[in-house]
Design an enzyme around this catalytic site. Structure first.
Site, PDB file in Angstrom:
ATOM      1  N   HIS A 160      30.449  27.958  39.728  1.00  0.00           N
ATOM      2  CA  HIS A 160      30.908  26.844  38.888  1.00  0.00           C
ATOM      3  C   HIS A 160      29.802  26.305  37.985  1.00  0.00           C
ATOM      4  CE1 HIS A 160      34.595  26.949  41.055  1.00  0.00           C
ATOM      5  NE2 HIS A 160      34.105  26.451  42.178  1.00  0.00           N
ATOM      6  N   ASP A 185      36.331  34.556  45.428  1.00  0.00           N
ATOM      7  CA  ASP A 185      36.415  33.185  45.907  1.00  0.00           C
ATOM      8  C   ASP A 185      37.772  32.625  45.482  1.00  0.00           C
ATOM      9  OD1 ASP A 185      34.290  30.780  46.755  1.00  0.00           O
ATOM     10  OD2 ASP A 185      35.927  30.083  45.483  1.00  0.00           O
ATOM     11  N   HIS A 207      38.460  29.855  44.267  1.00  0.00           N
ATOM     12  CA  HIS A 207      38.316  29.018  43.072  1.00  0.00           C
ATOM     13  C   HIS A 207      37.805  29.864  41.910  1.00  0.00           C
ATOM     14  CE1 HIS A 207      37.619  26.289  46.611  1.00  0.00           C
ATOM     15  NE2 HIS A 207      38.657  25.725  46.026  1.00  0.00           N
ATOM     16  N   ASP A 250      37.261  31.449  51.526  1.00  0.00           N
ATOM     17  CA  ASP A 250      38.266  30.406  51.354  1.00  0.00           C
ATOM     18  C   ASP A 250      39.689  30.861  51.014  1.00  0.00           C
ATOM     19  OD1 ASP A 250      37.163  31.109  48.907  1.00  0.00           O
ATOM     20  OD2 ASP A 250      36.425  29.101  48.436  1.00  0.00           O
TER      21      ASP A 250
END
Length: 327
Positions: free
Chosen positions: A117, A159, A161, A236
């Protein structure tokens, strides 16, 4: 197989903070107990010059001295401390070390990392510096000293995200391909377009996820010819994750890892992987997913070792390996 850690830098988080800082040391202890074939090494620190291959000098300086703007500090999600700054620098160093090791041994790992991110001038979502982006740029710079052809890098981000920072950093770069397989409605809510984004609905389970991954890898193969792979093996997407919103079983997660490692092995592509996110409702479920990733990685690391052939400068040369080493 070498793996690098930076968990000796423990962030002094306030009580009730949702980031599972304990998972890093717990994973290192678990691997040492259950998978002694993983050679676990302390990570070096990334230098200012290495970080500056991706991040702006002002941002690097602000992380170092704690002068981050309050808005950027809130977006990162960690209170500033010396430990935060040092952990971020060493986490990048772990991915750099893993990438260098993978170039000569096929596979290596960062026990943390996957901080996808973070952008050029700001962090976000518990990500301070973008470790994969820095390592990719460093490999390319080192490769350029002895080759007229650019090193081509693919980032396979699994991931849950979307890797928005990585996508923004490499947008328009013909020598880096960013693939992100993520939850459509999950963070970040404003996605940054990458080269290939696969949006998955809430509740996506094993069969649909693996079909999407297979399609994504086929598209990557059609559109890009990499020399090196970075793999973000986030825990995740697992059904036990607090923040994931997908429904992959332990078997589904292991099948995901096996498919990525096998895709790289069949093409003789060196691969460095990072553990990325994992926010299990109980820590044990996250650690089990991560241990399973290392079990699969070790299998493929042994294939590289058994091949007994040093890594050539170009992955295209790697495809000239004998056919009996492809199984």
């Amino acid at each position: 197989m070498h793996a690098y850690y930076a968990d000796r830098f423990v962030l002094p988080l306030p009580a009730g903070h949702r980031f599972p800082m304990a998972k890093y040391g717990a994973l290192r202890d678990r691997l040492r107990e259950k998978l002694p074939a993983v050679d676990i090494q302390p990570a070096p620190a990334a230098s200012d010059g290495e970080l500056a291959l991706v991040h702006t000098p002002g941002y690097i300086r602000a992380v170092a001295d704690g002068s981050l703007a309050p808005q950027i500090q809130r977006e990162i999600g960690f209170p500033w401390s010396v430990a935060m700054a040092e952990r971020a620098r060493h986490s990048v160093g772990a991915t750099i070390a893993a990438a260098h090791r993978a170039l000569t041994h096929g596979i290596a790992a960062n026990l943390a990392g996957g901080t996808h991110h973070a952008g050029r001038a700001a962090g976000s979502g518990f990500c301070v510096f973008n470790d994969v982006a820095v390592a990719a740029r460093l490999l390319q710079a080192e490769h350029a000293r002895g080759s007229r052809r650019a090193l081509r890098v693919a980032v396979i981000d699994c991931d849950v995200h979307q890797g928005n920072g990585t996508a923004a950093i490499f947008r328009g770069d013909p020598d880096v391909f960013t693939l992100s397989l993520h939850g459509e409605k999950n963070f970040p809510f404003q996605k940054e377009p990458g080269d290939l984004d696969i949006d998955l609905p809430d509740g996506c389970g094993d069969s649909d996820y693996l079909a999407a991954l297979e399609q994504a890898l086929a598209s990557l193969q059609d559109r890009f010819e990499p020399d090196f792979i970075f793999y973000l093996a986030g825990a995740d997407p697992h059904e036990g994750d607090r923040l994931g919103r997908l429904k992959l079983s332990f078997d589904g997660m292991e099948a995901r890892d096996r498919r990525v490692f096998d895709w790289a092995w069949q093409r003789r592509l060196p691969l460095a992987f990072a553990m990325a996110g994992g926010y299990g409702r109980d820590l044990a479920s996250t650690l089990q997913v991560q241990e399973n990733t290392f079990v699969v990685a070790l299998e493929y690391a042994r294939r590289w070792a058994q091949a007994g052939i040093p890594m050539p400068a170009s992955a295209r040369e790697m495809r000239k390996l004998p056919a009996d080493l492809s199984d």
